[in-house]
Motif scaffolding. Structure first.
Motif, PDB file in Angstrom:
ATOM      1  N   GLY A  19       0.955  -1.251   0.030  1.00  0.00           N
ATOM      2  CA  GLY A  19      -0.036   0.125   0.034  1.00  0.00           C
ATOM      3  C   GLY A  19       0.770   1.432   0.125  1.00  0.00           C
ATOM      4  O   GLY A  19       0.226   2.360   0.289  1.00  0.00           O
ATOM      5  N   ARG A  20       2.027   1.286  -0.558  1.00  0.00           N
ATOM      6  CA  ARG A  20       2.775   2.336  -0.392  1.00  0.00           C
ATOM      7  C   ARG A  20       2.615   3.226  -1.555  1.00  0.00           C
ATOM      8  O   ARG A  20       2.840   4.584  -1.545  1.00  0.00           O
ATOM      9  N   GLY A  21       2.218   2.785  -2.775  1.00  0.00           N
ATOM     10  CA  GLY A  21       2.016   3.477  -3.863  1.00  0.00           C
ATOM     11  C   GLY A  21       1.419   2.523  -5.358  1.00  0.00           C
ATOM     12  O   GLY A  21       1.326   1.419  -4.933  1.00  0.00           O
ATOM     13  N   GLN A  24       1.291   4.841 -12.082  1.00  0.00           N
ATOM     14  CA  GLN A  24       0.121   5.643 -12.880  1.00  0.00           C
ATOM     15  C   GLN A  24       0.527   6.310 -13.857  1.00  0.00           C
ATOM     16  O   GLN A  24       1.841   6.743 -13.901  1.00  0.00           O
ATOM     17  N   GLN A  58       2.965   6.691  -8.228  1.00  0.00           N
ATOM     18  CA  GLN A  58       2.217   7.830  -7.402  1.00  0.00           C
ATOM     19  C   GLN A  58       2.083   7.034  -6.096  1.00  0.00           C
ATOM     20  O   GLN A  58       1.744   6.065  -5.639  1.00  0.00           O
ATOM     21  N   CYS A  59       2.943   7.666  -5.076  1.00  0.00           N
ATOM     22  CA  CYS A  59       2.762   7.099  -3.620  1.00  0.00           C
ATOM     23  C   CYS A  59       1.669   7.735  -2.838  1.00  0.00           C
ATOM     24  O   CYS A  59       1.194   8.843  -3.106  1.00  0.00           O
ATOM     25  N   THR A  60       1.339   6.900  -2.015  1.00  0.00           N
ATOM     26  CA  THR A  60       0.167   7.363  -0.975  1.00  0.00           C
ATOM     27  C   THR A  60       0.621   7.636   0.332  1.00  0.00           C
ATOM     28  O   THR A  60       1.751   7.253   0.750  1.00  0.00           O
ATOM     29  N   GLY A  61      -0.149   8.077   1.206  1.00  0.00           N
ATOM     30  CA  GLY A  61      -0.009   8.203   2.388  1.00  0.00           C
ATOM     31  C   GLY A  61       1.304   9.330   2.519  1.00  0.00           C
ATOM     32  O   GLY A  61       1.617  10.299   2.229  1.00  0.00           O
ATOM     33  N   TYR A  63       4.264   8.442   2.202  1.00  0.00           N
ATOM     34  CA  TYR A  63       5.509   7.672   1.229  1.00  0.00           C
ATOM     35  C   TYR A  63       5.866   8.550   0.096  1.00  0.00           C
ATOM     36  O   TYR A  63       4.960   9.353  -0.433  1.00  0.00           O
ATOM     37  N   CYS A  68       8.535   4.755  -3.835  1.00  0.00           N
ATOM     38  CA  CYS A  68       7.612   5.151  -2.840  1.00  0.00           C
ATOM     39  C   CYS A  68       8.245   4.390  -1.591  1.00  0.00           C
ATOM     40  O   CYS A  68       7.680   4.011  -0.801  1.00  0.00           O
TER      41      CYS A  68
END
Length: 201
Positions: A19-21, A24, A58-61, A63, A68
């Motif tokens: 779930g880091r990224g 995209q 595309q990193c999330t949170g 990160y 990521c």
């Protein structure tokens, strides 16, 4: 033209498995360049980074990073959930040992090849409009020397035709935020190199 490297800790592109990224398509504004830049389609810095990549991580949170694998500025820990403040001191007020440490870190960065980044070594035209990328290894220190040069250099329009009336880093509204990000990135790379996460600029 995809730059979605595997994050080694979970073995998936952009750390998607944990779930880091995710990988995209790069989304770039279709707005035209202003009249102050009359050479649309001639510079590899236009519509960045589409000359080289049209898909990236595309990193999330909290990160960040090309894979990521790093924490956003100000965050630390395995899951980038620990918040720490960085104390920035005037170099003229540092004790001698801290100044010596600063200099030794710079010297280490000057002699250590970056494990994560390379630099582009050809012009847009030499790279056949980006379809034949030309890259080279670089030290951690010289990566940032090059980055500053690259963003502010003249537009190389082919042959001896050079347009000097351009400086993306200094002659526009991005001057302050660009340099802030630049210094944060440099500090981040020095921290990763030295494993000293208390280091600040």
């Amino acid at each position: 033209k995809e730059c979605c490297p595997v994050w080694e800790q979970d073995g998936s592109a952009c750390g998607a498995r944990t779930g880091r990224g995710f990988c995209q398509d790069v989304i770039i504004s279709d707005l035209p360049n202003g009249p102050q830049y009359p050479f649309t389609g001639r510079d590899d810095r236009e519509r960045w980074p589409s000359v080289f990549y049209n898909r990236t991580c595309q990193c999330t949170g909290n990160y960040m990073g090309f894979d990521c694998g790093d924490c956003k500025f100000g965050f630390f820990g395995t899951n980038c959930e620990e918040r720490r403040e960085s104390v920035r001191r005037n170099i003229f007020h540092l004790p001698v040992r801290d100044r010596q440490k600063f200099i030794s870190y710079l010297n280490l960065a000057k002699s250590t090849i970056s494990q994560d980044y390379v630099i582009v070594t050809g012009t847009y035209e030499e790279m056949n409009n980006g379809t034949n990328p030309m890259f080279s290894d670089v030290t951690v220190y010289d990566l940032f020397v090059w980055m500053h040069y690259y963003v502010s250099r003249s537009a190389l329009l082919g042959g001896t035709n050079i347009w000097e009336d351009i400086d993306f880093a200094h002659w526009g509204p991005a001057f302050l935020p660009w340099h802030r990000l630049y210094l944060l990135s440099w500090e981040h790379e020095i921290r990763k190199l030295t494993r000293d996460f208390t280091f600040t600029i």
